[in-house]
Design a protein around this motif. Structure first.
Motif, PDB file in Angstrom:
ATOM      1  N   LYS A 103       0.853  -1.187   0.000  1.00  0.00           N
ATOM      2  CA  LYS A 103       0.000   0.000   0.000  1.00  0.00           C
ATOM      3  C   LYS A 103       0.892   1.242   0.000  1.00  0.00           C
ATOM      4  CE  LYS A 103      -3.742  -2.299   2.514  1.00  0.00           C
ATOM      5  NZ  LYS A 103      -3.123  -3.636   2.390  1.00  0.00           N
ATOM      6  N   ARG A 140       0.351   4.333  -0.153  1.00  0.00           N
ATOM      7  CA  ARG A 140      -0.086   5.504   0.607  1.00  0.00           C
ATOM      8  C   ARG A 140       0.488   5.516   2.022  1.00  0.00           C
ATOM      9  NH1 ARG A 140      -6.315   7.087   0.412  1.00  0.00           N
ATOM     10  NH2 ARG A 140      -5.628   7.357  -1.750  1.00  0.00           N
ATOM     11  N   ASP A 141       0.420   4.370   2.691  1.00  0.00           N
ATOM     12  CA  ASP A 141       0.956   4.325   4.056  1.00  0.00           C
ATOM     13  C   ASP A 141       2.243   3.500   4.160  1.00  0.00           C
ATOM     14  OD1 ASP A 141      -0.170   1.895   3.589  1.00  0.00           O
ATOM     15  OD2 ASP A 141      -1.574   1.935   5.259  1.00  0.00           O
ATOM     16  N   THR A 157       2.892   0.229   3.794  1.00  0.00           N
ATOM     17  CA  THR A 157       2.797  -1.033   4.525  1.00  0.00           C
ATOM     18  C   THR A 157       2.555  -2.182   3.560  1.00  0.00           C
ATOM     19  OG1 THR A 157       0.409  -0.791   4.862  1.00  0.00           O
ATOM     20  CG2 THR A 157       1.876   0.119   6.571  1.00  0.00           C
TER      21      THR A 157
END
Length: 242
Positions: A142, A144-145, A147
């Motif tokens: 992911k 965006r974060d 992770t």
């Protein structure tokens, strides 16, 4: 993958100390309550026990926050279990009437088996990464974060330890294991009459089982290398999982 906690570190210390003390007690008992041999084993094993625990302590703080060090910590925990099984096996070197050169050759053979299993675990990750794990990583990552569900990535590679007998083809492995188990049974029956044979008849199969755990460590370290390569390539820091 379970998140690293202080409980794992304490459990590792307990297993390491229990293995050291248990191996010393086993040596003493099998040598006819010889305190000198028991303490000799204890003081020989203790530095290895403490050195491994120190490595785990150094990695532990970052293992709680970064996936890279979480994987390294997992590999070191595999060494803890290997050390525990070795503490059951190694007393044979204190009890055997074998001359020192013979013991050194046997120790080198054991070391080769452990290194072979370590490399086997490492190599399996490398062979399966590109075709099995890398596509799953792209799906689970992911951006965006920053992770990733690392458990799903590893599960795709289907990395499971297997007991390897170096130099023996897979189709003969079952027959060899039947012979080894027969030797263990005979060795148990001859414990009093021929203690050296009895000890080695149990030590060799246990070495193969203990070495199997090194595959877990090798695979964990190989995954850590992959994670580091991803971090450098994408200029990110992957957080720990769990």
């Amino acid at each position: 993958m379970t998140r690293v906690s202080i409980n794992y570190l304490l459990l590792s210390l307990f297993i390491l100390l229990f293995g050291t003390a248990g191996g010393a007690a086993m040596t003493r008992k099998m040598a006819g309550r010889n305190d000198e041999l028991g303490w000799s084993f204890f003081w020989w094993a203790l530095p290895f026990c403490l050195a491994l625990f120190l490595c785990q302590c150094l990695v532990f703080p970052k293992a709680r926050t970064r996936l890279l060090f979480q994987l390294v910590f997992t590999g070191l925990m595999g060494f803890t279990l290997t050390f525990f099984l070795l503490s059951i096996i190694l007393p044979v070197f204190w009890l055997s009437p074998m001359a020192l050169p013979g013991k050194m050759v046997l120790a080198l053979m054991f070391a080769a088996i452990f290194l072979h299993n370590l490399a086997f675990g490492w190599r399996r990750v490398n062979l399966r990464w590109a075709t099995m794990a890398a596509p799953v990583f792209e799906q689970e990552f992911k951006p965006r974060d920053g992770t990733v569900n690392w458990d799903k990535v590893v599960r795709k590679m289907r990395i499971e330890p297997e007991i390897i007998i170096p130099g023996v083809p897979a189709k003969w492995a079952a027959a060899v294991w039947i012979a080894l188990i027969a030797c263990m049974i005979v060795g148990l029956a001859m414990k009093s009459a021929w203690p050296a044979f009895s000890a080695f008849s149990w030590a060799i199969p246990l070495v193969l089982v203990a070495a199997c755990l090194n595959q877990v460590s090798g695979a964990a370290f190989a995954q850590a290398v992959k994670v580091r390569a991803i971090e450098k390539d994408r200029k990110i820091i992957l957080p720990s999982c769990g």
